[in-house]
Write a protein that holds these residues in place. Structure first.
Motif, PDB file in Angstrom:
ATOM      1  N   VAL A 188      -5.066  -2.131  -0.558  1.00 11.59           N
ATOM      2  CA  VAL A 188      -5.973  -1.393   0.334  1.00 11.59           C
ATOM      3  C   VAL A 188      -6.584  -2.325   1.370  1.00 11.59           C
ATOM      4  N   HIS A 189      -7.074  -3.481   0.926  1.00 11.32           N
ATOM      5  CA  HIS A 189      -7.685  -4.423   1.867  1.00 11.32           C
ATOM      6  C   HIS A 189      -6.631  -5.104   2.742  1.00 11.32           C
ATOM      7  N   GLY A 190      -5.505  -5.454   2.141  1.00 13.40           N
ATOM      8  CA  GLY A 190      -4.475  -6.170   2.887  1.00 13.40           C
ATOM      9  C   GLY A 190      -3.866  -5.365   4.012  1.00 13.40           C
ATOM     10  N   HIS A 191      -3.810  -4.041   3.835  1.00 11.10           N
ATOM     11  CA  HIS A 191      -3.190  -3.187   4.864  1.00 11.10           C
ATOM     12  C   HIS A 191      -4.218  -2.332   5.621  1.00 11.10           C
ATOM     13  N   ALA A 192      -5.497  -2.559   5.358  1.00  8.07           N
ATOM     14  CA  ALA A 192      -6.575  -1.806   6.035  1.00  8.07           C
ATOM     15  C   ALA A 192      -6.352  -0.305   5.912  1.00  8.07           C
ATOM     16  N   ILE A 193      -6.023   0.152   4.707  1.00  8.25           N
ATOM     17  CA  ILE A 193      -5.690   1.567   4.496  1.00  8.25           C
ATOM     18  C   ILE A 193      -6.910   2.456   4.702  1.00  8.25           C
ATOM     19  N   LEU A 229      -0.072   8.638  11.505  1.00 10.41           N
ATOM     20  CA  LEU A 229      -0.086   7.224  11.115  1.00 10.41           C
ATOM     21  C   LEU A 229       0.159   6.325  12.314  1.00 10.41           C
ATOM     22  N   ASP A 230       0.987   6.787  13.223  1.00  8.95           N
ATOM     23  CA  ASP A 230       1.206   6.099  14.500  1.00  8.95           C
ATOM     24  C   ASP A 230       1.513   4.606  14.326  1.00  8.95           C
ATOM     25  N   GLY A 231       2.332   4.307  13.326  1.00  2.13           N
ATOM     26  CA  GLY A 231       2.742   2.926  13.126  1.00  2.13           C
ATOM     27  C   GLY A 231       1.694   2.013  12.531  1.00  2.13           C
ATOM     28  N   ARG A 232       0.547   2.560  12.139  1.00  4.57           N
ATOM     29  CA  ARG A 232      -0.534   1.712  11.633  1.00  4.57           C
ATOM     30  C   ARG A 232      -0.301   1.258  10.189  1.00  4.57           C
ATOM     31  N   LEU A 233       0.562   1.964   9.472  1.00  3.13           N
ATOM     32  CA  LEU A 233       0.904   1.586   8.110  1.00  3.13           C
ATOM     33  C   LEU A 233       2.412   1.695   7.930  1.00  3.13           C
ATOM     34  N   PRO A 234       3.007   0.857   7.088  1.00  5.43           N
ATOM     35  CA  PRO A 234       4.437   1.005   6.793  1.00  5.43           C
ATOM     36  C   PRO A 234       4.668   2.282   5.987  1.00  5.43           C
ATOM     37  N   VAL A 235       5.824   2.883   6.167  1.00  8.88           N
ATOM     38  CA  VAL A 235       6.164   4.115   5.452  1.00  8.88           C
ATOM     39  C   VAL A 235       7.491   3.928   4.721  1.00  8.88           C
ATOM     40  N   VAL A 236       7.727   4.779   3.728  1.00  6.90           N
ATOM     41  CA  VAL A 236       8.991   4.706   2.994  1.00  6.90           C
ATOM     42  C   VAL A 236      10.134   5.103   3.924  1.00  6.90           C
ATOM     43  N   PHE A 251      -1.397   8.180   0.232  1.00  3.20           N
ATOM     44  CA  PHE A 251      -0.655   7.878  -0.980  1.00  3.20           C
ATOM     45  C   PHE A 251       0.528   6.978  -0.637  1.00  3.20           C
ATOM     46  N   GLY A 252       0.535   5.814  -1.261  1.00  2.00           N
ATOM     47  CA  GLY A 252       1.589   4.853  -0.954  1.00  2.00           C
ATOM     48  C   GLY A 252       2.086   4.154  -2.196  1.00  2.00           C
ATOM     49  N   GLU A 253       3.192   3.499  -2.059  1.00  2.00           N
ATOM     50  CA  GLU A 253       3.807   2.751  -3.155  1.00  2.00           C
ATOM     51  C   GLU A 253       3.545   1.263  -2.943  1.00  2.00           C
ATOM     52  N   VAL A 254       2.975   0.615  -3.956  1.00  2.00           N
ATOM     53  CA  VAL A 254       2.828  -0.835  -3.956  1.00  2.00           C
ATOM     54  C   VAL A 254       4.016  -1.392  -4.734  1.00  2.00           C
ATOM     55  N   PHE A 255       4.725  -2.347  -4.146  1.00  2.00           N
ATOM     56  CA  PHE A 255       5.951  -2.817  -4.780  1.00  2.00           C
ATOM     57  C   PHE A 255       6.136  -4.309  -4.545  1.00  2.00           C
ATOM     58  N   GLY A 256       7.192  -4.847  -5.141  1.00  2.00           N
ATOM     59  CA  GLY A 256       7.493  -6.266  -4.993  1.00  2.00           C
ATOM     60  C   GLY A 256       7.453  -6.982  -6.326  1.00  2.00           C
ATOM     61  N   ALA A 257       7.854  -8.244  -6.342  1.00  2.00           N
ATOM     62  CA  ALA A 257       7.808  -9.059  -7.550  1.00  2.00           C
ATOM     63  C   ALA A 257       6.392  -9.070  -8.105  1.00  2.00           C
ATOM     64  N   GLY A 258       6.260  -8.891  -9.421  1.00  2.00           N
ATOM     65  CA  GLY A 258       4.956  -8.795 -10.046  1.00  2.00           C
ATOM     66  C   GLY A 258       4.506  -7.374 -10.252  1.00  2.00           C
ATOM     67  N   TYR A 292       3.722  -2.677   0.606  1.00  2.00           N
ATOM     68  CA  TYR A 292       3.151  -1.323   0.520  1.00  2.00           C
ATOM     69  C   TYR A 292       3.870  -0.410   1.512  1.00  2.00           C
ATOM     70  N   ALA A 293       4.038   0.863   1.126  1.00  2.73           N
ATOM     71  CA  ALA A 293       4.637   1.860   2.029  1.00  2.73           C
ATOM     72  C   ALA A 293       4.082   3.238   1.701  1.00  2.73           C
ATOM     73  N   VAL A 294       3.628   3.957   2.719  1.00  5.56           N
ATOM     74  CA  VAL A 294       3.072   5.306   2.556  1.00  5.56           C
ATOM     75  C   VAL A 294       4.197   6.313   2.314  1.00  5.56           C
ATOM     76  N   PHE A 295       3.954   7.229   1.377  1.00  7.08           N
ATOM     77  CA  PHE A 295       4.914   8.320   1.188  1.00  7.08           C
ATOM     78  C   PHE A 295       4.296   9.697   1.397  1.00  7.08           C
ATOM     79  N   ASP A 296       2.950   9.791   1.490  1.00  8.68           N
ATOM     80  CA  ASP A 296       2.330  11.101   1.704  1.00  8.68           C
ATOM     81  C   ASP A 296       0.901  10.947   2.198  1.00  8.68           C
ATOM     82  N   VAL A 297       0.428  11.977   2.898  1.00 10.90           N
ATOM     83  CA  VAL A 297      -0.956  12.042   3.356  1.00 10.90           C
ATOM     84  C   VAL A 297      -1.451  13.477   3.167  1.00 10.90           C
ATOM     85  N   ALA A 298      -2.655  13.604   2.633  1.00  8.88           N
ATOM     86  CA  ALA A 298      -3.289  14.916   2.489  1.00  8.88           C
ATOM     87  C   ALA A 298      -4.624  14.894   3.215  1.00  8.88           C
ATOM     88  N   VAL A 299      -5.028  16.047   3.749  1.00  9.79           N
ATOM     89  CA  VAL A 299      -6.322  16.142   4.434  1.00  9.79           C
ATOM     90  C   VAL A 299      -7.039  17.401   3.991  1.00  9.79           C
TER      91      VAL A 299
END
Length: 358
Positions: A208-213, A281-288, A232-239, A256-263
């Motif tokens: 959340v902090h690293g990607h300014a979600i 999102l306008d490119g502000r967060l990575p997406v799946v 709603f996003g997926e946190v992934f990677g080694a570890g 991290y990659a977003v897969f959904d948004v609800a409002v």
């Protein structure tokens, strides 16, 4: 994970191409390997899905002692038998003797509690756990049903988007506009309306902090006039999980990659359609990754679920599967909720040494 339902289904029997003593019993788009001659096309039988945990007595009755997954040998897991993928168990336990199976099938009776079958809950690593607090105002993530179990969710030719299912852990953030409150939780905790207290060591809060979600969620709230926003996003990677996509989330900013948004607007919660989500999102967060957009075709979706991943851009390992949703958000009477479904690849289900943390 999908919801657990242990139901009676009408089966279709197919020949096993590599074994004279085995057959394939089809339920929806699932196929389970069964002994030859036990079932016939049109018969009614109980279907026990993957990720079910069976009581020891039922395991013994079905002749499955030593054949199931887990430390206790009691968990149903997809396997390959003589080259064919087998998902779930098709059977007729003694507890159903005398039952009107046709009626149970028509009414969708759930026999899980009767048989003592429960859903498997994966363990939670320390990096994903933490102090929790009640959070009734959360926008929690939902269980997505498997398209193989509910093939009627989409009509052939319906405009859909197919995205890659990323093997990570779901991070759910809720932003409340009136006071800027931020709630962060996992899929499992969110279902209990519990949030994780802020902790710089926690994997979800690091993402959340690293990607300014939260800042992105606040921007969406302002643009759409929303009182709450869920990202709603997926946190992934080694570890995180065994499939890392070439990323390392053990230090610094987790992948991290977003897969959904609800409002929530005007007291009504809605999910953003794929194109609208991309726009806000306008490119502000990575997406799946999006793999396909166009008319729904069952065969094509099943093909897209297999193969190599595209998240890393280098196809470093197998693909977990895909998620399908309509280009226009809608309700589905088939699953009793939002029209969305997943397909998990056979290679993923039968891989060795896999992890399944939520």
């Amino acid at each position: 994970m999908s919801t657990l339902r242990v139901t009676v289904e009408q089966v279709t029997i197919h020949e096993h191409p590599n074994a004279d003593a085995l057959e394939l019993a089809q339920v929806g788009l699932y196929r389970a390997v069964v002994a030859k001659g036990v079932h016939r096309t049109g018969d009614f039988a109980l279907y026990v899905p993957e990720q079910s945990v069976l009581p020891a007595e039922l395991v013994a009755e079905l002749g499955l002692t030593g054949k199931l997954a887990g430390s206790a040998g009691d968990r149903v897991k997809a396997i390959r038998l003589r080259g064919e993928l087998s998902q779930g168990i098709v059977c007729r336990p003694r507890a159903l003797d005398g039952a009107d199976l046709a009626r149970a099938c028509a009414e969708g009776t759930d026999f899980a509690s009767v048989l003592g079958i429960v859903k498997w809950v994966p363990p939670v690593p320390l990096s994903m756990s933490g102090e929790v607090e009640p959070a009734p105002d959360l926008l929690p993530w939902i269980d997505i049903e498997n398209l193989k179990r509910y093939p009627e969710v989409f009509a052939e030719g319906e405009p859909v988007a197919v995205t890659e299912k990323v093997h990570g852990t779901a991070c759910a953030l809720t932003y409340r506009a009136r006071d800027g409150l931020v709630r962060v939780t996992s899929k499992g905790l969110g279902a209990q309306r519990l949030a994780l207290a802020e902790d710089p060591r926690n994997l979800y809060w690091r993402a959340v902090h690293g990607h300014a979600i939260a800042e992105v969620a606040a921007g969406i709230a302002g643009e759409l006039g929303a009182s709450r926003v869920g990202v709603f996003g997926e946190v992934f990677g080694a570890g995180v999980q065994d499939l890392a996509y070439g990323a390392d989330s053990r230090r610094g900013e987790p992948a991290y990659a977003v897969f959904d948004v609800a409002v929530e607007v005007g007291g009504q919660v809605r999910w953003l359609a794929p194109e609208e989500m991309t726009k806000v999102l306008d490119g502000r967060l990575p997406v799946v990754p999006k793999l396909f957009s166009g008319p729904y075709d069952t065969r094509r979706v099943m093909e897209l679920a297999e193969g190599r991943e595209t998240v890393s851009g280098r196809a470093v390992h197998l693909r977990e599967g895909v998620v399908v949703r309509p280009l226009g958000e809608r309700y589905s009477a088939v699953v009793g909720g939002r029209a969305i479904a997943k397909v998990v690849s056979g290679a993923y289900l039968t891989r060795k040494g896999g992890t399944e943390y939520e």
